[in-house]
Design an enzyme around this catalytic site. Structure first.
Site, short mmCIF file in Angstrom:
data_model
loop_
_atom_site.label_atom_id
_atom_site.label_comp_id
_atom_site.label_asym_id
_atom_site.label_seq_id
_atom_site.Cartn_x
_atom_site.Cartn_y
_atom_site.Cartn_z
N CYS A 101 0.84 -1.19 0.00
CA CYS A 101 0.00 0.00 0.00
C CYS A 101 0.88 1.25 0.00
CB CYS A 101 -0.93 0.00 1.20
SG CYS A 101 -2.11 -1.38 1.17
N HIS B 280 -7.01 -4.71 6.49
CA HIS B 280 -6.17 -4.02 7.47
C HIS B 280 -5.22 -5.01 8.11
CE1 HIS B 280 -9.10 -0.40 8.08
NE2 HIS B 280 -8.76 -0.59 6.81
N GLU C 69 -4.53 -5.57 11.21
CA GLU C 69 -5.12 -6.29 12.34
C GLU C 69 -5.97 -7.46 11.85
OE1 GLU C 69 -5.23 -3.01 11.54
OE2 GLU C 69 -6.04 -1.89 13.23
N CYS D 279 -9.37 0.73 13.60
CA CYS D 279 -10.66 1.29 13.18
C CYS D 279 -11.78 0.51 13.88
CB CYS D 279 -10.81 1.18 11.66
SG CYS D 279 -11.01 -0.51 11.07
N CYS E 215 -11.97 -3.33 12.72
CA CYS E 215 -10.91 -4.14 13.31
C CYS E 215 -11.10 -4.28 14.82
CB CYS E 215 -9.54 -3.56 12.99
SG CYS E 215 -9.09 -3.78 11.25
N TYR F 205 -4.78 7.23 14.89
CA TYR F 205 -5.52 7.50 13.66
C TYR F 205 -6.54 8.60 13.94
CZ TYR F 205 -7.98 6.65 9.28
OH TYR F 205 -8.55 6.80 8.04
#
Length: 149
Positions: free
Chosen positions: A34, A78, A80, A106, A109, A127
């Site tokens: 990413c 993600h 996690e 998030c 997750c 975040y």
């Protein structure tokens, strides 16, 4: 653990371990393809890494996370989620473990973290959206913000 660390109080020993595993999660994030954000995660139980993950595409997909315009594809997993699903496919249990992740989880997750029995989450970057952290705290999961230098 070094001889020097062995003489430290338990909370200081734990902080040293937390910092080391978190640095390892940062190194693991380098495996991500990413471009917008690279995130790494480790699940540790009884001072053993039982799973790892980084953000990226599902198995069998091309390792392209973003559109040409820079938008992350909705199928990107993600870090996690990758670590939790990886441990689910193994003979290990994440019950009572610690998740080390480079960025705070998030909401999606966080639900997986709660359901997997992880009891501690240590992260180094906050975040911008914190609803996942709020959910973890409401569920009694210990959350530790530990910025690395």
């Amino acid at each position: 653990m070094t001889r020097e660390a062995a003489s430290l109080p338990q909370d200081e020993k734990q902080r040293l371990l937390d910092e080391r595993y978190l640095r390892m999660a940062h190194i693991w994030s380098e495996n991500s393809y990413c471009k917008r954000r690279r995130v790494g995660a480790l699940i540790v139980k009884n001072q053993m890494i039982i799973s790892d993950g980084y953000n990226g595409t599902p198995s069998g997909f091309n390792n392209v996370c973003e559109s040409p315009e820079g938008t992350t594809f909705p199928f990107v997993l993600h870090a996690e989620a990758n670590a939790i699903t990886k441990v689910a496919r193994s003979n290990n249990s994440s019950e009572g473990s610690t998740l080390y992740v480079t960025a705070s989880p998030c909401m999606e997750c966080s639900k997986l973290i709660i359901q997997s029995g992880i009891k501690r989450v240590v992260f180094s970057e906050l975040y911008r959206i914190t609803d996942g952290l709020d959910l973890l705290r409401d569920a009694g999961v210990e959350t530790i913000y530990l910025p690395l230098e």
